[in-house]
Write a protein that holds these residues in place. Sequence first.
Motif, mmCIF file in Angstrom:
data_model
loop_
_atom_site.group_PDB
_atom_site.id
_atom_site.type_symbol
_atom_site.label_atom_id
_atom_site.label_comp_id
_atom_site.label_asym_id
_atom_site.label_seq_id
_atom_site.Cartn_x
_atom_site.Cartn_y
_atom_site.Cartn_z
ATOM 1 N N VAL A 295 0.308 69.356 33.946
ATOM 2 C CA VAL A 295 -0.018 69.636 35.359
ATOM 3 C C VAL A 295 -0.501 71.078 35.490
ATOM 4 N N GLY A 296 0.217 72.007 34.844
ATOM 5 C CA GLY A 296 -0.186 73.416 34.881
ATOM 6 C C GLY A 296 -1.545 73.633 34.242
ATOM 7 N N LYS A 297 -1.779 72.979 33.104
ATOM 8 C CA LYS A 297 -3.069 73.120 32.410
ATOM 9 C C LYS A 297 -4.217 72.575 33.254
ATOM 10 N N LEU A 298 -3.988 71.403 33.871
ATOM 11 C CA LEU A 298 -5.028 70.781 34.689
ATOM 12 C C LEU A 298 -5.325 71.635 35.916
ATOM 13 N N ALA A 299 -4.281 72.226 36.511
ATOM 14 C CA ALA A 299 -4.478 73.107 37.667
ATOM 15 C C ALA A 299 -5.370 74.286 37.287
ATOM 16 N N LYS A 300 -5.104 74.883 36.138
ATOM 17 C CA LYS A 300 -5.906 76.023 35.664
ATOM 18 C C LYS A 300 -7.352 75.591 35.393
ATOM 19 N N HIS A 301 -7.507 74.420 34.756
ATOM 20 C CA HIS A 301 -8.845 73.889 34.453
ATOM 21 C C HIS A 301 -9.665 73.700 35.732
ATOM 22 N N LEU A 302 -9.045 73.060 36.746
ATOM 23 C CA LEU A 302 -9.762 72.794 38.003
ATOM 24 C C LEU A 302 -10.073 74.084 38.751
ATOM 25 N N LYS A 303 -9.164 75.028 38.707
ATOM 26 C CA LYS A 303 -9.370 76.301 39.410
ATOM 27 C C LYS A 303 -10.486 77.124 38.765
ATOM 28 N N GLU A 304 -10.449 77.206 37.417
ATOM 29 C CA GLU A 304 -11.389 78.107 36.746
ATOM 30 C C GLU A 304 -12.728 77.464 36.423
ATOM 31 N N ARG A 305 -12.699 76.197 36.012
ATOM 32 C CA ARG A 305 -13.971 75.579 35.596
ATOM 33 C C ARG A 305 -14.647 74.804 36.715
ATOM 34 N N ARG A 306 -13.855 74.295 37.660
ATOM 35 C CA ARG A 306 -14.446 73.522 38.752
ATOM 36 C C ARG A 306 -14.424 74.282 40.083
ATOM 37 N N LYS A 307 -13.836 75.487 40.044
ATOM 38 C CA LYS A 307 -13.791 76.369 41.224
ATOM 39 C C LYS A 307 -13.135 75.684 42.431
ATOM 40 N N LYS A 308 -12.028 74.986 42.172
ATOM 41 C CA LYS A 308 -11.290 74.284 43.224
ATOM 42 C C LYS A 308 -10.053 75.083 43.640
ATOM 43 N N LYS A 309 -9.692 74.941 44.917
ATOM 44 C CA LYS A 309 -8.424 75.491 45.384
ATOM 45 C C LYS A 309 -7.361 74.427 45.117
ATOM 46 N N VAL A 310 -6.369 74.781 44.295
ATOM 47 C CA VAL A 310 -5.427 73.771 43.784
ATOM 48 C C VAL A 310 -4.005 74.074 44.248
ATOM 49 N N MET A 311 -3.286 72.981 44.566
ATOM 50 C CA MET A 311 -1.846 73.066 44.858
ATOM 51 C C MET A 311 -1.136 72.074 43.942
ATOM 52 N N VAL A 312 0.079 72.447 43.487
ATOM 53 C CA VAL A 312 0.874 71.523 42.678
ATOM 54 C C VAL A 312 2.218 71.287 43.366
ATOM 55 N N VAL A 313 2.780 70.088 43.144
ATOM 56 C CA VAL A 313 4.085 69.756 43.723
ATOM 57 C C VAL A 313 4.852 68.885 42.726
ATOM 58 N N SER A 314 6.171 69.093 42.645
ATOM 59 C CA SER A 314 7.002 68.283 41.761
ATOM 60 C C SER A 314 7.767 67.239 42.566
ATOM 61 N N ALA A 315 7.583 65.959 42.185
ATOM 62 C CA ALA A 315 8.359 64.872 42.789
ATOM 63 C C ALA A 315 9.398 64.373 41.788
ATOM 64 N N ASP A 316 9.682 65.219 40.780
ATOM 65 C CA ASP A 316 10.699 64.881 39.782
ATOM 66 C C ASP A 316 12.047 65.404 40.278
ATOM 67 N N VAL A 317 12.818 64.521 40.912
ATOM 68 C CA VAL A 317 14.107 64.929 41.487
ATOM 69 C C VAL A 317 15.271 64.618 40.532
#
Length: 456
Positions: free
Chosen positions: A117-139
Amino acid sequence: MFESLTQRLSGTIERLRGRGRLTEENIREATREVRIALLEADVALPVVQALIERIKVRAVGQEVLKSLTPGQALIKVVRDELTAVMGSQAADLNLNVPAPAVILMAGLQGAGKTTTVGKLAKHLKERRKKKVMVVSADVYRPAAIEQLKTLAEQVDVLFFPSAPEQKPEAIVKAAIDDARKSYVDVLIVDTAGRTSIDAAMMAEIKALHAAVTPVETLFVVDSMTGQDAAVTAKHFSEALPLTGVVLTKTDGDARGGAALSVRYITGKPIKFIGVGEKPDGLDVFHPDRVASRILDMGDVLSLVEQVEQQVDKDKAQKLAEKVAKGKKFDLNDMKDQLEQMQNMGGLHGLMDKLPGMGQIPDAVKNQVTGKEVPRMVAIINSMTKKERRNPALLNGSRRARIAKGAGMTPADVNKLMKQFQQMEKMMSKLSGGGMKGLMRGMRGMMGGRGGGMPFR
């Protein structure tokens, strides 16, 4: 990845390459060897059977037997069929939807889902220039939420807080509302690790999927589980409408059976492959480039992209101008090059992308541990500014002093200076020989066919 498969196949293909004429008999012999190599690489049996059948049909047709260079024509057939079984072309994420585009990550316990999830967030932010948010639903996993928060801070994306006492559906719906208010382009949802036989957990993720209707549902799977990865992905694809697969820990997978099996067995494309623990260790999966790597043709396109993204262009430009003017390459320049190489994953990160690496003996490749470049930089740091600018000053007593300062031996300093001389030659080849000169130089640095690696 694919080391064992590459060694087996490159030997078979090398024998065919120079053949002036191919017959049905030696094609049959070659496909038998390819079959054994694939089975040893833990490729699923139905995939091996289908692949070999397709290679045979094309190989004994006009395309190969009537070719002027039948050995090369057969290699092309094998490459094309390997590419086809893995999905023909890279499969992109579908982000062309009203914001926020929700990506749901599903996977087994221990597959590396939260890290991905962290890697994909970085990929989308840097290579696709997207504003990204992450959330954990692992309770369920106590440290999961904190782990994702730490990763979000590392890659500098938004993090939506959640708590173990909340319901996963409530967490994600609240995150979607917040993402809308914050004008977020992509929301990535981490879910609890589960097994395909855990009925309650599978029911929970189905309900979560129905409640948030993600645009992408990616299944994260450990490539080291081989053909089991494809079987598990199939179970999940029967329970969830998966849009793709992410293979993790591919740097620890010498066989590559998962990459060759997943697409065929699940019908779902591999969209990304993960390497190592670092946040930038995620690559788009290109079946054609992977097929070339399996056949020991290297992956120069990915290497060029990696250089584009990770090399300091100003430093590269200055060095290019310096070399072009005929000025001397010195140890400061070498240090810059080594640090940039380290940013790209060190020698180990570059090796599988270079053509012909399958022909280098295991004894040489196994000496690459990841410590080589930092140790070389440490030796250069132990030198004076004058010594770095003028390596000819480095006599025996100076080398002994430098070794002591770096916590190494004079022999280590001598090895470094040998590498320096090779890099000097590489720079002169690069100024006159372009990419071919660079490739020759890099193979020289890695010990050629029989030389030793620097700094074991």
